[in-house]
Motif scaffolding. Structure first.
Motif, PDB file in Angstrom:
ATOM      1  N   GLU A   2      82.540 -84.897  63.616  1.00 21.76           N
ATOM      2  CA  GLU A   2      83.322 -84.603  62.408  1.00 21.76           C
ATOM      3  C   GLU A   2      82.635 -83.499  61.629  1.00 21.76           C
ATOM      4  OE1 GLU A   2      83.788 -88.036  59.940  1.00 21.76           O
ATOM      5  OE2 GLU A   2      84.596 -89.275  61.546  1.00 21.76           O
TER       6      GLU A   2
ATOM      7  N   LYS B  60      91.035 -86.028  59.554  1.00 20.49           N
ATOM      8  CA  LYS B  60      90.802 -87.274  58.813  1.00 20.49           C
ATOM      9  C   LYS B  60      91.251 -87.071  57.377  1.00 20.49           C
ATOM     10  CE  LYS B  60      87.433 -90.012  59.910  1.00 20.49           C
ATOM     11  NZ  LYS B  60      86.079 -90.603  60.035  1.00 20.49           N
TER      12      LYS B  60
ATOM     13  N   ASP C  96      86.843 -83.543  58.755  1.00 21.77           N
ATOM     14  CA  ASP C  96      86.667 -84.661  57.830  1.00 21.77           C
ATOM     15  C   ASP C  96      87.249 -84.305  56.457  1.00 21.77           C
ATOM     16  OD1 ASP C  96      85.832 -87.115  56.996  1.00 21.77           O
ATOM     17  OD2 ASP C  96      83.692 -86.769  57.308  1.00 21.77           O
TER      18      ASP C  96
ATOM     19  N   GLU D 128      82.828 -95.064  63.081  1.00 23.06           N
ATOM     20  CA  GLU D 128      82.156 -93.887  62.529  1.00 23.06           C
ATOM     21  C   GLU D 128      80.720 -94.275  62.200  1.00 23.06           C
ATOM     22  OE1 GLU D 128      83.850 -92.035  59.014  1.00 23.06           O
ATOM     23  OE2 GLU D 128      82.308 -90.467  59.033  1.00 23.06           O
TER      24      GLU D 128
ATOM     25  N   ASN E 166      79.055 -87.593  61.955  1.00 25.88           N
ATOM     26  CA  ASN E 166      79.236 -86.518  60.969  1.00 25.88           C
ATOM     27  C   ASN E 166      78.249 -85.387  61.248  1.00 25.88           C
ATOM     28  OD1 ASN E 166      81.194 -87.618  58.831  1.00 25.88           O
ATOM     29  ND2 ASN E 166      79.760 -89.308  59.165  1.00 25.88           N
TER      30      ASN E 166
END
Ligand code: C2E
Ligand code: MG
Ligand code: MG
Length: 561
Positions: free
Chosen positions: A434, A485, A464, A344, A402
């Motif tokens: 995400e 997640k 997320d 990530e 993200n």
């Protein structure tokens, strides 16, 4: 003043004929109005003359004589001349002059006077309609709502602060939430009308001794002497009720208000500081989620100043090509085998002293200022470059990025991403987007449409922070994604909490049932990992147990091990 200038109107005089019209007019005008019967010299005055000049009655014999003592002595000749011209005035011709007139506070202010004669049935001048308008009032009024503006607020607050050495009270700013959006969606004319209506409604519910002012854009203000926070909260609640009503103009319109308050002399005792503090408190109310009032606090103010400083630094950094930003990568491993499968990308920023700032401290700032847009481009450009490099070492490697809601709102975002992937010749399957902070989503259709395009390109979509705030089961139903997640908060205590264990186990089962992959975040120790692997059947694990976020160079060594 000789009171014999005040007289009774005769029943058949032209002034009697217009009296009811005149009475109605004067109720809705700020200006002084008068009407003169040219045959008798009798003058009908609006009631504000009685209020401001202590005239005992509103029908007078010789208006010029009455008015002159209130005119600045140097300007009296101008006024006499204007009234003198009435003797030979022709219908339709305007007599105009400007002079200084005493106001209620005992100060002279500029006014304009206009007089126009109307004709009788024979075409002869019969009545003169006159208007005296305060020019300073015009300069001080907000042209949309007619309320006094920022200048006037400044002057009046200064007077209040100087009124006594123990002057005590509060300054309140009221900001309409999302009003810009309403104007943009429904048109500025609609927005102006709504502002006008709100100005009226708020004025009506405020206690009579409180005056409402209109500051810039969609901000109102007032000050109240001798008031306590609890009383202000009550006043603010009634303002919130006005807002509820505007929502009914059209079903879809949702406008709320936030308030910021500061007290004098406790917080500050000068106008500039008080106005700044009220604005800071308003900003605080908005940050806390809007639709509420916040009181100034030095603690919040210090943080606000720190944020502003950081915002400026970040702006400079962006101007230099996002120079002080960098990405760290945290490993993700296959839960069953412990094999490295992805990373990530996590953003970091160097403060001016060289220390590294964590994203929770600056991402909200980037989002609020929309600087997340240029930084977001930089993040994707870098993450895609890195993903391309690492895929050449391990072809199924996935880099997660993200994406905040604000980035989705950018018109060209999709084109940018597509172009970036093509330029770097990255297989989109090596990329995961995400969605962070899904609690801010109010339009799932929009979010799904945006993500659907990326999904079509071949990019994997993840939700997320599942389990935090609002990212919960209902949102899974709304959001079409490939991966969920589960947030660290559920894992932290999993070995001690039967409840958390059951939740995680069932969420994994449920996600698998609908074909979604599950990543578990925040795994810090072996026992937790083993439980998640063996009992919960998780797919991917991310956490300090397998690695901290590391710079690109450091991370790369993992491939060479
Ligand atoms: P997130 O996306 O949920 O990222 C995971 C966060 O958990 C990271 O914090 C990571 O360092 C931390 N973490 C991972 N494993 C563990 C663990 O085992 N124990 C503990 N205590 N923490 C762990 P970080 O890097 O501070 O990022 C915080 C949040 O900031 C991210 O949460 C994400 O929402 C946001 N963020 C980070 N980078 C970006 C970015 O590039 N763009 C956007 N829009 N948001 C970002
Ligand atoms: Mg994340
Ligand atoms: Mg997360």
């Amino acid at each position: 003043m000789s009171t014999n200038l005040f007289i009774e109107l005769g029943d058949d005089s032209p002034l009697s004929r217009i009296k009811s019209y005149f009475d109605a007019l004067q109720n809705s005008a700020d200006e002084y109005l008068f009407a003169t019967d040219l045959s008798t010299g009798q003058v009908l005055l609006s009631k504000n003359f009685l209020r401001d000049f202590d005239f005992p009655d509103n029908v007078v014999e010789d208006f010029a004589t009455l008015l002159t003592p209130f005119v600045w002595h140097d300007d009296r000749e101008i006024v006499e001349d204007a009234f003198g011209r009435l003797d030979s005035v022709n219908p339709g011709i305007e007599i105009f002059c400007e002079f200084r007139l005493l106001n209620r506070n005992g100060e002279y202010g500029w006014v304009s006077m206009r007089m126009t004669a109307s004709a009788d049935e024979y075409g002869q001048p019969e009545l003169v309609a006159g208007v005296i308008a305060r020019m300073d009032l015009k300069l001080k009024a907000d042209y949309i709502t007619g309320l006094l503006n920022r200048n006037a607020f400044h002057i009046d607050l200064m007077k209040e602060l100087n009124s006594s050495p123990d002057a005590h009270g509060a300054v309140i700013f009221i900001g309409l939430d999302n009003f810009q959006l309403i104007s943009e969606t429904y048109g500025y004319e609609f927005g102006d009308n709504a502002l006008r209506q709100l100005a009226q409604d708020i004025t009506n519910i405020l206690p009579p001794d409180i005056r409402l002012y209109k500051l810039d854009n969609d901000m109102f203000a007032f000050f109240v002497a001798d008031v306590y926070p609890e009383e202000l909260e009550i006043i603010f609640s009634s303002i919130q009720l006005c807002m509820r009503e505007i929502r009914n103009i059209e079903d879809t319109i949702f406008c709320t208000a936030s308030g910021g308050a500061t007290f004098y002399p406790e917080d500050a005792d000068d106008v500039i500081t008080l106005m700044r503090y009220a604005e800071v408190a308003l900003e605080f109310a908005r940050q806390k989620g809007k639709d509420q009032i916040a009181f100034f606090s030095t603690e919040y103010y210090d943080r606000w100043r720190y944020d502003i400083g950081m915002q400026n630094l970040m702006q400079n950094s962006i101007a230099r090509g996002c120079e002080d930003f960098f990405l760290c990568y945290q490993p993700q491993v296959d839960a069953k085998t412990g094999r490295l499968v992805g990373a990530e990308a996590l953003l970091r920023w160097y403060d001016k002293d060289g220390s590294v700032v964590a994203p929770m401290q600056f991402i909200p700032l980037l989002e609020r200022s929309r600087m997340i847009i240029p930084v977001g481009h930089w993040i994707i450009e870098n993450a895609v470059t890195t993903a391309k490099k690492w895929c050449q070492i391990q072809p199924d490697f996935e880099v997660s990025v993200n994406i905040s809601l604000y980035q989705l709102e950018e018109q060209m975002f999709y084109e940018f991403v597509k172009d970036c992937i093509e330029r770097h010749e990255l297989n989109p399957r090596n990329l995961v987007f995400e969605l962070t902070e899904s609690n801010k989503v109010y339009d799932w259709d929009f979010v799904n449409k945006q993500f659907h395009q990326f999904h079509e390109l071949g990019i994997k979509i993840a939700m997320d922070d599942f389990g935090m705030g609002y990212a919960n089961l209902a949102f899974i139903k709304n959001f079409r994604c490939n991966q969920v997640k589960i947030d660290r908060a559920f894992v932290e205590d999993i070995l001690n909490s039967e409840y958390d264990r059951e939740v995680v186990k069932h969420v994994v089962m449920m996600c698998h049932a609908v074909g979604m992959e599950v990543v578990i975040e925040g795994v810090e120790d072996e026992a937790t990992y083993i439980y998640l692997r063996d009992v919960c059947d998780a797919d991917i694990i991310q956490g300090f147990y397998f690695g901290y976020p590391e710079t690109e160079d450091v991370f790369e060594k993992r491939f060479k091990q």
